[in-house]
Design a protein around this motif. Structure first.
Motif, mmCIF file in Angstrom:
data_model
loop_
_atom_site.group_PDB
_atom_site.id
_atom_site.type_symbol
_atom_site.label_atom_id
_atom_site.label_comp_id
_atom_site.label_asym_id
_atom_site.label_seq_id
_atom_site.Cartn_x
_atom_site.Cartn_y
_atom_site.Cartn_z
ATOM 1 N N THR A 71 0.849 -1.189 0.000
ATOM 2 C CA THR A 71 0.000 0.000 0.000
ATOM 3 C C THR A 71 0.883 1.235 0.000
ATOM 4 O O THR A 71 2.100 1.137 0.076
ATOM 5 C CB THR A 71 -0.908 0.057 1.260
ATOM 6 N N SER A 72 0.247 2.396 -0.016
ATOM 7 C CA SER A 72 1.012 3.647 -0.037
ATOM 8 C C SER A 72 1.713 3.865 1.305
ATOM 9 O O SER A 72 1.306 3.311 2.334
ATOM 10 C CB SER A 72 0.082 4.824 -0.318
ATOM 11 N N GLU A 73 2.737 4.683 1.280
ATOM 12 C CA GLU A 73 3.510 4.990 2.494
ATOM 13 C C GLU A 73 2.608 5.646 3.539
ATOM 14 O O GLU A 73 2.716 5.356 4.733
ATOM 15 C CB GLU A 73 4.666 5.941 2.116
ATOM 16 N N THR A 74 1.685 6.499 3.093
ATOM 17 C CA THR A 74 0.762 7.185 4.009
ATOM 18 C C THR A 74 -0.101 6.174 4.759
ATOM 19 O O THR A 74 -0.259 6.262 5.978
ATOM 20 C CB THR A 74 -0.173 8.136 3.206
ATOM 21 N N THR A 75 -0.644 5.206 4.023
ATOM 22 C CA THR A 75 -1.502 4.183 4.621
ATOM 23 C C THR A 75 -0.713 3.356 5.626
ATOM 24 O O THR A 75 -1.206 3.043 6.717
ATOM 25 C CB THR A 75 -2.092 3.268 3.523
ATOM 26 N N ARG A 76 0.521 3.003 5.255
ATOM 27 C CA ARG A 76 1.355 2.198 6.147
ATOM 28 C C ARG A 76 1.667 2.952 7.437
ATOM 29 O O ARG A 76 1.639 2.371 8.521
ATOM 30 C CB ARG A 76 2.649 1.798 5.439
ATOM 31 N N LYS A 77 1.942 4.253 7.306
ATOM 32 C CA LYS A 77 2.248 5.054 8.501
ATOM 33 C C LYS A 77 1.035 5.140 9.422
ATOM 34 O O LYS A 77 1.159 5.030 10.640
ATOM 35 C CB LYS A 77 2.686 6.468 8.094
ATOM 36 N N LYS A 78 -0.128 5.327 8.819
ATOM 37 C CA LYS A 78 -1.372 5.423 9.600
ATOM 38 C C LYS A 78 -1.632 4.101 10.316
ATOM 39 O O LYS A 78 -1.986 4.072 11.497
ATOM 40 C CB LYS A 78 -2.541 5.767 8.667
ATOM 41 N N ALA A 79 -1.442 2.980 9.604
ATOM 42 C CA ALA A 79 -1.652 1.656 10.197
ATOM 43 C C ALA A 79 -0.659 1.415 11.338
ATOM 44 O O ALA A 79 -1.028 0.877 12.385
ATOM 45 C CB ALA A 79 -1.513 0.583 9.134
ATOM 46 N N ALA A 80 0.591 1.836 11.141
ATOM 47 C CA ALA A 80 1.619 1.666 12.176
ATOM 48 C C ALA A 80 1.253 2.490 13.413
ATOM 49 O O ALA A 80 1.397 2.031 14.551
ATOM 50 C CB ALA A 80 2.975 2.085 11.646
ATOM 51 N N ARG A 81 0.729 3.701 13.168
ATOM 52 C CA ARG A 81 0.329 4.571 14.283
ATOM 53 C C ARG A 81 -0.840 3.942 15.041
ATOM 54 O O ARG A 81 -0.861 3.933 16.279
ATOM 55 C CB ARG A 81 -0.042 5.942 13.721
ATOM 56 N N ASP A 82 -1.820 3.405 14.319
ATOM 57 C CA ASP A 82 -2.970 2.746 14.947
ATOM 58 C C ASP A 82 -2.515 1.533 15.756
ATOM 59 O O ASP A 82 -2.989 1.292 16.875
ATOM 60 C CB ASP A 82 -3.984 2.304 13.889
ATOM 61 N N TYR A 83 -1.604 0.754 15.177
ATOM 62 C CA TYR A 83 -1.091 -0.450 15.843
ATOM 63 C C TYR A 83 -0.398 -0.070 17.148
ATOM 64 O O TYR A 83 -0.651 -0.671 18.196
ATOM 65 C CB TYR A 83 -0.115 -1.185 14.913
ATOM 66 N N ASP A 84 0.470 0.951 17.087
ATOM 67 C CA ASP A 84 1.179 1.402 18.290
ATOM 68 C C ASP A 84 0.200 1.900 19.350
ATOM 69 O O ASP A 84 0.369 1.635 20.536
ATOM 70 C CB ASP A 84 2.166 2.523 17.946
ATOM 71 N N ARG A 85 -0.825 2.607 18.890
ATOM 72 C CA ARG A 85 -1.848 3.153 19.804
ATOM 73 C C ARG A 85 -2.551 2.021 20.555
ATOM 74 O O ARG A 85 -2.835 2.146 21.739
ATOM 75 C CB ARG A 85 -2.858 3.943 18.967
ATOM 76 N N GLY A 86 -2.805 0.927 19.867
ATOM 77 C CA GLY A 86 -3.463 -0.220 20.493
ATOM 78 C C GLY A 86 -2.532 -1.040 21.364
ATOM 79 O O GLY A 86 -2.961 -1.962 22.044
ATOM 80 N N HIS A 87 -1.244 -0.709 21.312
ATOM 81 C CA HIS A 87 -0.264 -1.459 22.096
ATOM 82 C C HIS A 87 0.479 -0.564 23.078
ATOM 83 O O HIS A 87 1.671 -0.717 23.307
ATOM 84 C CB HIS A 87 0.716 -2.179 21.153
ATOM 85 N N GLY A 88 -0.246 0.412 23.627
ATOM 86 C CA GLY A 88 0.279 1.200 24.736
ATOM 87 C C GLY A 88 0.914 2.530 24.416
ATOM 88 O O GLY A 88 1.294 3.254 25.333
#
Length: 166
Positions: A71-88
């Motif tokens: 996917t696009s870099e923007t989408t990946r960054k958003k997903a990474a941010r969401d993942y981190d948010r769900g993990h503390g």
């Protein structure tokens, strides 16, 4: 914010040993339900699914962001941010009420056609077409293994029934 029953269903999936994508499916299902209820809309089935995946990651589902090139870099960054948010991880900044209201109103202006059976079917076909025959076959094999003997037998019976001439 996901509903309590969605979180409970995702937790039950996790305890049953189901994959993170199956757990995330509960959040996607909730989004589809919200669109069909008329709470908000979506531009496409893809957007509805993306909202569900984002909620799943923020709720702690072990669903890593897509790998580079998918996917696009923007989408990946958003997903990474969401993942981190769900993990503390702490939020970068709290969204203002004005921004929250604006994004919600934007979704409310969209149609509910994105959650129609036809739109979801079209998306599923397009997604499957992206995969190679080997990948599709492997996925079917894995699905058959999780069915159990009785499930496989029932599926075979249905398949045989559809092959019978009228």
């Amino acid at each position: 914010m996901p509903e309590k029953k969605t979180l409970d269903r995702a937790r039950a999936d996790k305890q049953a040993g189901k994959s993170p994508s199956t757990q995330a499916g509960e959040f996607i299902r909730e989004q589809i339900h919200h669109i069909r209820q008329g709470r908000h809309g979506a531009r496409s089935a893809k957007q509805a699914i993306a909202i569900g995946l984002s909620e799943a990651r923020r709720s702690g589902v072990e669903l890593p962001p897509p790998s580079a090139g998918k996917t696009s870099e923007t989408t990946r960054k958003k997903a990474a941010r969401d993942y981190d948010r769900g993990h503390g991880a702490a939020p970068r900044s709290t969204a203002t009420a004005k921004r929250s209201r604006a994004s919600e109103n934007a979704l409310k202006r969209e149609s509910s056609a994105a959650a129609s059976p036809r739109a979801l079917s079209r998306h599923a076909r397009a997604a499957a077409a992206q995969r190679s025959p080997v990948e599709r076959s492997a996925a079917a094999r894995r699905a058959a293994q999780t069915k159990g003997a009785a499930g496989r037998s029932a599926a075979a019976r249905r398949a045989a029934h559809t092959r019978q001439s009228p």
